[in-house]
Design an enzyme around this catalytic site. Sequence first.
Site, short mmCIF file in Angstrom:
data_model
loop_
_atom_site.label_atom_id
_atom_site.label_comp_id
_atom_site.label_asym_id
_atom_site.label_seq_id
_atom_site.Cartn_x
_atom_site.Cartn_y
_atom_site.Cartn_z
CB CYS A 145 -1.01 -0.41 1.14
SG CYS A 145 -2.39 -1.35 1.47
NE ARG A 205 4.84 2.00 0.26
CZ ARG A 205 6.04 1.02 0.67
NH1 ARG A 205 7.03 1.70 0.51
NH2 ARG A 205 6.14 1.05 2.13
CD1 TRP A 221 -0.38 -6.30 -3.54
CD2 TRP A 221 -0.94 -6.73 -1.20
NE1 TRP A 221 0.43 -7.67 -3.02
CE2 TRP A 221 0.27 -8.37 -2.25
CE3 TRP A 221 -0.85 -7.50 0.50
CZ2 TRP A 221 0.02 -9.15 -1.01
CZ3 TRP A 221 -0.57 -8.89 0.38
CH2 TRP A 221 -0.44 -9.88 0.12
CG ASN A 250 1.02 0.13 4.55
OD1 ASN A 250 0.85 -0.90 4.36
ND2 ASN A 250 2.31 0.55 4.23
N GLY A 251 -1.43 -1.76 6.06
CA GLY A 251 -1.04 -2.74 7.67
C GLY A 251 -2.29 -3.25 8.15
CD GLU A 305 16.35 -13.70 -7.56
OE1 GLU A 305 16.48 -14.14 -7.02
OE2 GLU A 305 16.35 -12.55 -8.32
CE LYS A 330 13.29 -11.17 -9.65
NZ LYS A 330 14.35 -10.79 -8.87
CD GLU A 347 10.02 -12.02 -8.33
OE1 GLU A 347 9.56 -11.22 -6.61
OE2 GLU A 347 11.47 -11.99 -8.58
CG HIS A 353 16.76 -38.67 -5.63
ND1 HIS A 353 17.40 -39.79 -5.21
CD2 HIS A 353 17.93 -37.74 -5.65
CE1 HIS A 353 18.78 -39.82 -5.66
NE2 HIS A 353 18.49 -39.30 -5.57
CE LYS A 358 11.78 -3.00 -5.47
NZ LYS A 358 12.11 -5.24 -6.26
#
Length: 608
Positions: free
Chosen positions: A2, A27, A76, A100-101, A481, A485, A488, A504, A603
């Site tokens: 947010c 955000r 968000w 926000n939160g 990574e 990437k 995402e 396996h 982010k």
Amino acid sequence: MCGIIGYTGPLEAPKILLEGLSALEYRGYDSAGIALCMEDSKICLAKKTGKVKNLEEYCKKMISGSAHSGIGHTRWATHGGVTDVNAHPHRAGKVVLIHNGIIENYHALTDRFHLQDRLISQTDSEVAAQTLNELYTGDPLEAIRSLIGLLEGSYSFCIMFEDQPGVIYAIRNISPLVAASTPSGSMLASDLTALIPYTRQYFVVPEQHIVKLTPYKVHVYNLDDTFSKDYPEIMTVNWNMDAAMKNGFPHFMLKEIHEQPEAMRNTILPRVSKGLPCFSDDGIPDHIFENCDQVQIIACGTAMYAGMVARAIMQPVLRIPITVSIASEFRYEEPLIDEKSLVIIISQSGETIDTLAALRLAQKCGSTTLAVVNVKGSTIARESDYVLYTHAGPEIAVASTKAYSVQLAALYMVSCRMALVRKKYTKEQAANFLGELLDVIPAMENVIAQKEHIRDVASHIIQSPDVFFIGRGLDYAFSLEGALKLKEISYIHSEAYAAGELKHGTIALISDQVPVIAIATQQHVYSKTISNIREVKARGAYIILLVKENAVVDENLADLQIRIPDVADHFTVFPIAAALQLIAYYTSLGKHLDVDQPRNLAKSVTVE
Ligand code: G6P
């Protein structure tokens, strides 16, 4: 998570708020909204699902007249779906609020104040607005203090009261907030990027403090009924507006991939003294490296994968236990750390809530904490015993690229300094290590220059529902990574496996033309990795091989190759990272997806 912005001053508020929200959009981008204090002192709300662009269009139709103060939010979603009603701001009587939160006890507050019939959204934030309205009897500070006494959770709020025109209040508990008093008015935001068009001077709102914005002054209060004794330290932004613009690149991600060589130089060079890594300007003493008997690395997401590479570099040299933990798991374990442990916290934003909680836990255990952080003045940077700032400049694309490289550069330097002070390296060995680290910069430039070839490679995976990444040792750490990437931003299911582990179970998923991105840059396991590649090739996999320039590869082994310059084995992560980032970028682009703001992500993750 947010984005929050507030403005009061002589300028037109809608423009400032909407531009600020665009800068903060990374955000969270489920919905956006603004509240404006209009000329008749009435507060007018506009909110819309989707991107800030939608809100802008909506405001053009809905808002007429002028406003010089207001608040804005990009969401968000946590509580309640993505709808116009659930978008912020929320109004309750005279109170208009953005949040926000997460308010953890919103059910209890709903019951206590009998709010059930008044709530029109499904959000915890509206419960906070309604509760504040219940507590408000004309004194905003008193009402906010009473509210804070009732809330459980993490939050920053920005609040307007309809009978207090031109004044904005904000309160911070954990969730980040910065504020500035400028010649163009007073403003605050959850992130600096929204403020830099107007000022280079700002301060971080201290936790458990209330700020009051009037057109030309920002007042700071603590939670007792006094002014805060110490006005927070005024900080100066050390990057310019250009750093937060695309500057001719189609996406922030591509720009940030290109910025890596420069970011690496900025992070490494100021810490080189007489050819050796040196942290005296950072105020980091050698005894923290000498006296520990273990290193615990903690982070989330990409930063955690940087930690995994660092572990693989450090442990064989230092010969002490190095453990990497996911912050959200670490904080609920009973960690085996104590006063003799060095805890390294890695975070681009310095605000990730689980990482922050892990830092606080490490401090409770008596460990020494060293944070590797990109954002100056962020909570993790301020609360750690020591900070090693990376100098990547603002990273705007949600998928982290340059922040990963510079986190690694900082961690490689820590590893080298530790080896030197613990007498595992001679000065000569440390100087050679540093020289090899600097060699990766032209190697990254070389890979970035291969972007058209990598674009072609990406075109071969665009249609695939699954992509597998394999490697051994360090190559496995890089693969993790690479897979993150790709998933995402391309939404392709991608997973990384230690190449030797495939048979396996995972090899059951390999069938005709399934892309396997194989990384083979580590000499001591090279032939083993090649054997594993043959195993998947024999089952029809489409092999994309990443190897060093001088590797001799059987021509039937790989369908496509990306060659990286011949840097020393321990340093191949840097050019490999650039190649994997470009594969992800061009795959997302080829699928016509939103590269910089992929679905469901944000982010800065400031909720648990
Ligand atoms: C989010 C971001 C990732 C990032 C992670 C940790 O998930 O999308 O790119 O790696 O948070 O963030 P931090 O700011 O702590 O490095």
